[in-house]
Design an enzyme around this catalytic site. Structure first.
Site, PDB file in Angstrom:
ATOM      1  N   SER A   1       0.865  -1.185   0.000  1.00 48.05           N
ATOM      2  CA  SER A   1       0.000   0.000   0.000  1.00 48.05           C
ATOM      3  C   SER A   1       0.897   1.229   0.000  1.00 48.05           C
ATOM      4  O   SER A   1       2.062   1.143   0.423  1.00 48.05           O
ATOM      5  CB  SER A   1      -0.837  -0.015   1.280  1.00 48.05           C
ATOM      6  OG  SER A   1      -1.441   1.231   1.496  1.00 48.05           O
TER       7      SER A   1
ATOM      8  N   TYR B   1      -2.345  -0.776  10.601  1.00 48.03           N
ATOM      9  CA  TYR B   1      -2.240  -0.986   9.147  1.00 48.03           C
ATOM     10  C   TYR B   1      -0.882  -0.505   8.633  1.00 48.03           C
ATOM     11  O   TYR B   1      -0.197  -1.219   7.898  1.00 48.03           O
ATOM     12  CB  TYR B   1      -3.383  -0.246   8.461  1.00 48.03           C
ATOM     13  CG  TYR B   1      -3.561  -0.610   7.005  1.00 48.03           C
ATOM     14  CD1 TYR B   1      -4.125  -1.833   6.637  1.00 48.03           C
ATOM     15  CD2 TYR B   1      -3.170   0.261   5.990  1.00 48.03           C
ATOM     16  CE1 TYR B   1      -4.291  -2.171   5.294  1.00 48.03           C
ATOM     17  CE2 TYR B   1      -3.339  -0.067   4.647  1.00 48.03           C
ATOM     18  CZ  TYR B   1      -3.903  -1.283   4.308  1.00 48.03           C
ATOM     19  OH  TYR B   1      -4.070  -1.613   2.975  1.00 48.03           O
TER      20      TYR B   1
HETATM   21  N1  LIG Z   1      -8.878  -1.146  -0.703  1.00 48.88           N
HETATM   22  C1  LIG Z   1      -7.896  -0.263  -0.598  1.00 48.88           C
HETATM   23  O1  LIG Z   1      -8.124   0.968  -0.479  1.00 48.88           O
HETATM   24  C2  LIG Z   1      -6.481  -0.729  -0.647  1.00 48.88           C
HETATM   25  C3  LIG Z   1      -6.138  -2.032  -0.421  1.00 48.88           C
HETATM   26  N2  LIG Z   1      -4.831  -2.412  -0.428  1.00 48.88           N
HETATM   27  C4  LIG Z   1      -4.454  -3.795  -0.150  1.00 48.88           C
HETATM   28  O2  LIG Z   1      -4.943  -4.609  -1.192  1.00 48.88           O
HETATM   29  C5  LIG Z   1      -5.219  -5.913  -0.698  1.00 48.88           C
HETATM   30  C6  LIG Z   1      -6.620  -6.332  -1.084  1.00 48.88           C
HETATM   31  O3  LIG Z   1      -7.531  -5.408  -0.531  1.00 48.88           O
HETATM   32  P1  LIG Z   1      -9.102  -5.345  -0.921  1.00 48.88           P
HETATM   33  O4  LIG Z   1      -9.362  -6.256  -2.030  1.00 48.88           O
HETATM   34  O5  LIG Z   1      -9.450  -3.926  -0.996  1.00 48.88           O
HETATM   35  O6  LIG Z   1      -9.724  -5.919   0.442  1.00 48.88           O
HETATM   36  P2  LIG Z   1     -10.906  -6.988   0.663  1.00 48.88           P
HETATM   37  O7  LIG Z   1     -11.275  -6.883   2.096  1.00 48.88           O
HETATM   38  O8  LIG Z   1     -11.945  -6.806  -0.374  1.00 48.88           O
HETATM   39  O9  LIG Z   1     -10.171  -8.376   0.382  1.00 48.88           O
HETATM   40  C7  LIG Z   1      -9.274  -8.966   1.274  1.00 48.88           C
HETATM   41  C8  LIG Z   1      -9.519 -10.455   1.260  1.00 48.88           C
HETATM   42  O10 LIG Z   1      -8.572 -11.087   2.140  1.00 48.88           O
HETATM   43  C9  LIG Z   1      -9.289 -12.051   2.912  1.00 48.88           C
HETATM   44  N3  LIG Z   1      -8.612 -12.377   4.166  1.00 48.88           N
HETATM   45  C10 LIG Z   1      -8.645 -11.673   5.323  1.00 48.88           C
HETATM   46  N4  LIG Z   1      -7.979 -12.334   6.286  1.00 48.88           N
HETATM   47  C11 LIG Z   1      -7.517 -13.471   5.732  1.00 48.88           C
HETATM   48  C12 LIG Z   1      -6.786 -14.565   6.231  1.00 48.88           C
HETATM   49  N5  LIG Z   1      -6.385 -14.616   7.511  1.00 48.88           N
HETATM   50  N6  LIG Z   1      -6.503 -15.596   5.406  1.00 48.88           N
HETATM   51  C13 LIG Z   1      -6.918 -15.571   4.126  1.00 48.88           C
HETATM   52  N7  LIG Z   1      -7.624 -14.565   3.586  1.00 48.88           N
HETATM   53  C14 LIG Z   1      -7.923 -13.517   4.387  1.00 48.88           C
HETATM   54  C15 LIG Z   1     -10.614 -11.383   3.159  1.00 48.88           C
HETATM   55  O11 LIG Z   1     -11.588 -12.318   3.604  1.00 48.88           O
HETATM   56  P3  LIG Z   1     -12.812 -11.741   4.538  1.00 48.88           P
HETATM   57  O12 LIG Z   1     -13.514 -10.738   3.696  1.00 48.88           O
HETATM   58  O13 LIG Z   1     -13.594 -12.956   4.850  1.00 48.88           O
HETATM   59  O14 LIG Z   1     -12.134 -11.124   5.725  1.00 48.88           O
HETATM   60  C16 LIG Z   1     -10.920 -10.828   1.777  1.00 48.88           C
HETATM   61  O15 LIG Z   1     -11.521 -11.786   0.953  1.00 48.88           O
HETATM   62  C17 LIG Z   1      -5.002  -5.839   0.813  1.00 48.88           C
HETATM   63  O16 LIG Z   1      -3.724  -6.322   1.142  1.00 48.88           O
HETATM   64  C18 LIG Z   1      -5.091  -4.358   1.102  1.00 48.88           C
HETATM   65  O17 LIG Z   1      -4.366  -4.020   2.264  1.00 48.88           O
HETATM   66  C19 LIG Z   1      -3.832  -1.531  -0.706  1.00 48.88           C
HETATM   67  C20 LIG Z   1      -4.105  -0.228  -0.966  1.00 48.88           C
HETATM   68  C21 LIG Z   1      -5.447   0.294  -0.922  1.00 48.88           C
HETATM   69  C1  LIG Z   2      -1.112  11.093   3.470  1.00 46.97           C
HETATM   70  C2  LIG Z   2      -1.089  11.903   2.194  1.00 46.97           C
HETATM   71  C3  LIG Z   2      -2.078  11.839   1.251  1.00 46.97           C
HETATM   72  C4  LIG Z   2      -3.255  10.966   1.470  1.00 46.97           C
HETATM   73  C5  LIG Z   2      -3.148   9.652   1.470  1.00 46.97           C
HETATM   74  C6  LIG Z   2      -4.218   8.720   1.714  1.00 46.97           C
HETATM   75  C7  LIG Z   2      -5.578   9.214   2.046  1.00 46.97           C
HETATM   76  C8  LIG Z   2      -3.929   7.429   1.572  1.00 46.97           C
HETATM   77  C9  LIG Z   2      -4.802   6.337   1.773  1.00 46.97           C
HETATM   78  C10 LIG Z   2      -4.354   5.143   1.463  1.00 46.97           C
HETATM   79  C11 LIG Z   2      -5.027   3.915   1.688  1.00 46.97           C
HETATM   80  C12 LIG Z   2      -6.433   3.874   2.159  1.00 46.97           C
HETATM   81  C13 LIG Z   2      -4.314   2.794   1.480  1.00 46.97           C
HETATM   82  C14 LIG Z   2      -4.735   1.479   1.713  1.00 46.97           C
HETATM   83  O1  LIG Z   2      -3.959   0.563   1.667  1.00 46.97           O
HETATM   84  C15 LIG Z   2      -2.025  12.622  -0.033  1.00 46.97           C
HETATM   85  C16 LIG Z   2      -3.275  13.514  -0.132  1.00 46.97           C
HETATM   86  C17 LIG Z   2      -1.993  11.670  -1.200  1.00 46.97           C
HETATM   87  C18 LIG Z   2      -0.782  13.493  -0.162  1.00 46.97           C
HETATM   88  C19 LIG Z   2      -0.220  13.946   1.113  1.00 46.97           C
HETATM   89  C20 LIG Z   2       0.082  12.821   2.031  1.00 46.97           C
END
Ligand SMILES: NC(=O)C1=CN([C@@H]2O[C@H](COP(=O)(O)OP(=O)(O)OC[C@H]3O[C@@H](n4cnc5c(N)ncnc54)[C@H](OP(=O)(O)O)[C@@H]3O)[C@@H](O)[C@H]2O)C=CC1
Ligand SMILES: CC1=C(/C=C/C(C)=C/C=C/C(C)=C/C=O)C(C)(C)CCC1
Length: 307
Positions: free
Chosen positions: A165, A178
């Site tokens: 992320s 996180y």
């Molecule tokens: N969405 C976002 O804004 C962002 C997401 N990410 C990262 O992207 C990845 C995917 O996220 P996203 O698709 O949005 O999230 P989701 O919650 O939609 O998907 C995550 C999946 O992982 C499963 N999971 C959770 N715990 C376990 C476990 N112990 N073993 C196996 N599977 C598990 C969940 O199952 P269940 O639903 O049953 O818990 C779910 O199906 C994550 O690593 C997230 O941190 C990165 C940047 C931004």
């Molecule tokens: C901190 C920060 C920002 C906001 C970031 C945010 C809101 C990130 C969220 C990320 C998520 C939800 C990631 C999940 O994995 C900006 C405006 C880009 C620029 C200035 C620094």
């Protein structure tokens, strides 16, 4: 020579932004995706299927995982479903062995995608939830890599993909669990990438994917200043996965999605802490997680219904 190499890679990577290099063929590869029942995991399964790969789907929730498999089958692809809790290392090793036995071949691309967030402020957050975030988002990468890397190294062929992320590169308030877990995932991934290069295991590639907010519902409610949101809008899940796939298929070591998020990453490294704080306040990114935490609470209390 070293300086020339440094300049060569700067030029090569800049050029790659405009002229995309040839993508590798992944037809017939076996791709294991963790968290494949979720938003991004499901789309990854579909994208890999489009490119002719077979997918192994690992998720803690069998219902969601079955739905992903159904979509893959409808596309004419091959999906193999396993219900696995990636935080339990014995479960990971046992299922890795089962995959090998069931399919009679090795996983060649591993996508560590499963992820969770507590969605509580540090001092309100139960210890178990914080521990769970560390176990799913970082410790699980140890177990899956230990389970699948040995065969990749033996064949000198494979790819380890870490879905981290932007919050593994810079942070904000209210998501301590996180950020800690994603910074850990980034550190683990980078050290592993260095190890593979140092040992000259040239056939095993690595890609670190760092997306900004994606509209999957995981961070529902997270908001920055309205005007800034025009530049930093939440990502469409499909766009995010396509960008990640592009990076994987050209063996790109790191991708931030969107590219603009390299800027706050650079600012964190180069500018004084206080300058970053001032920018955060201006952009509303200091408090961006508070509405998300409130939203999560309301969902938990049944005030908001999720589909
Ligand atoms: N969405 C976002 O804004 C962002 C997401 N990410 C990262 O992207 C990845 C995917 O996220 P996203 O698709 O949005 O999230 P989701 O919650 O939609 O998907 C995550 C999946 O992982 C499963 N999971 C959770 N715990 C376990 C476990 N112990 N073993 C196996 N599977 C598990 C969940 O199952 P269940 O639903 O049953 O818990 C779910 O199906 C994550 O690593 C997230 O941190 C990165 C940047 C931004
Ligand atoms: C901190 C920060 C920002 C906001 C970031 C945010 C809101 C990130 C969220 C990320 C998520 C939800 C990631 C999940 O994995 C900006 C405006 C880009 C620029 C200035 C620094």
């Amino acid at each position: 020579m070293m300086l020339l190499d440094v300049i060569y890679f700067i030029l090569r990577n800049s050029l790659r932004v405009i002229m995309r290099p040839r993508t590798k063929q992944i037809e017939g590869e076996l791709v294991l995706i963790t968290g494949s029942g979720g938003g991004l995991g499901r789309l990854f399964a579909q994208e890999f299927t489009k490119h002719g790969a077979d997918v192994v789907l690992w998720d803690i929730s069998s219902t969601c995982n079955e739905q992903t498999a159904k979509l893959v089958h409808e596309m004419g692809g091959k999906a193999h479903v396993y219900t696995v809790d990636v935080t339990k290392r014995e479960d990971v090793y046992r299922n890795a062995e089962l995959v090998r036995k069931d399919l009679g071949r090795d996983v060649t691309i591993l996508v560590n995608n499963a992820g969770v967030v507590a969605g509580e402020r540090m001092l309100d957050c139960p210890d178990e939830l914080m521990e769970r975030t560390m176990k799913v988002n970082s410790h699980a990468h140890f177990w899956t890599v230990k389970a699948f890397l040995p065969q990749m190294k033996a064949q000198n062929h494979g790819h380890i993909v870490t879905i981290a992320s932007v919050l593994g590169l810079f942070s904000t308030a209210g998501v301590e669990d996180y950020c800690a877990s994603k910074f850990a995932a980034v550190g683990f991934h980078e050290s592993l990438a260095h190890e593979l290069l140092t040992e000259e295991v040239q056939g095993v590639k690595t890609t670190l994917v760092c997306p900004y907010i994606v509209d999957t519902g995981m961070f529902e409610g997270c908001r920055i200043r309205e005007e800034v949101e025009l530049i930093f809008a939440p990502l469409e899940p499909q766009y995010c996965v396509e960008q990640a796939m592009n990076a994987i298929l050209i063996d790109q070591p790191l991708v931030c999605i969107p590219r603009l998020t390299y800027l706050p990453f650079l600012a964190r490294a180069l500018l004084p802490w206080e300058s970053n704080v001032v920018m955060y306040r201006f952009m509303g990114s200091d408090k961006c997680m508070y509405p998300f935490i409130d939203n999560k609470r309301q969902v938990a209390n049944g005030c908001i219904k999720v589909e």
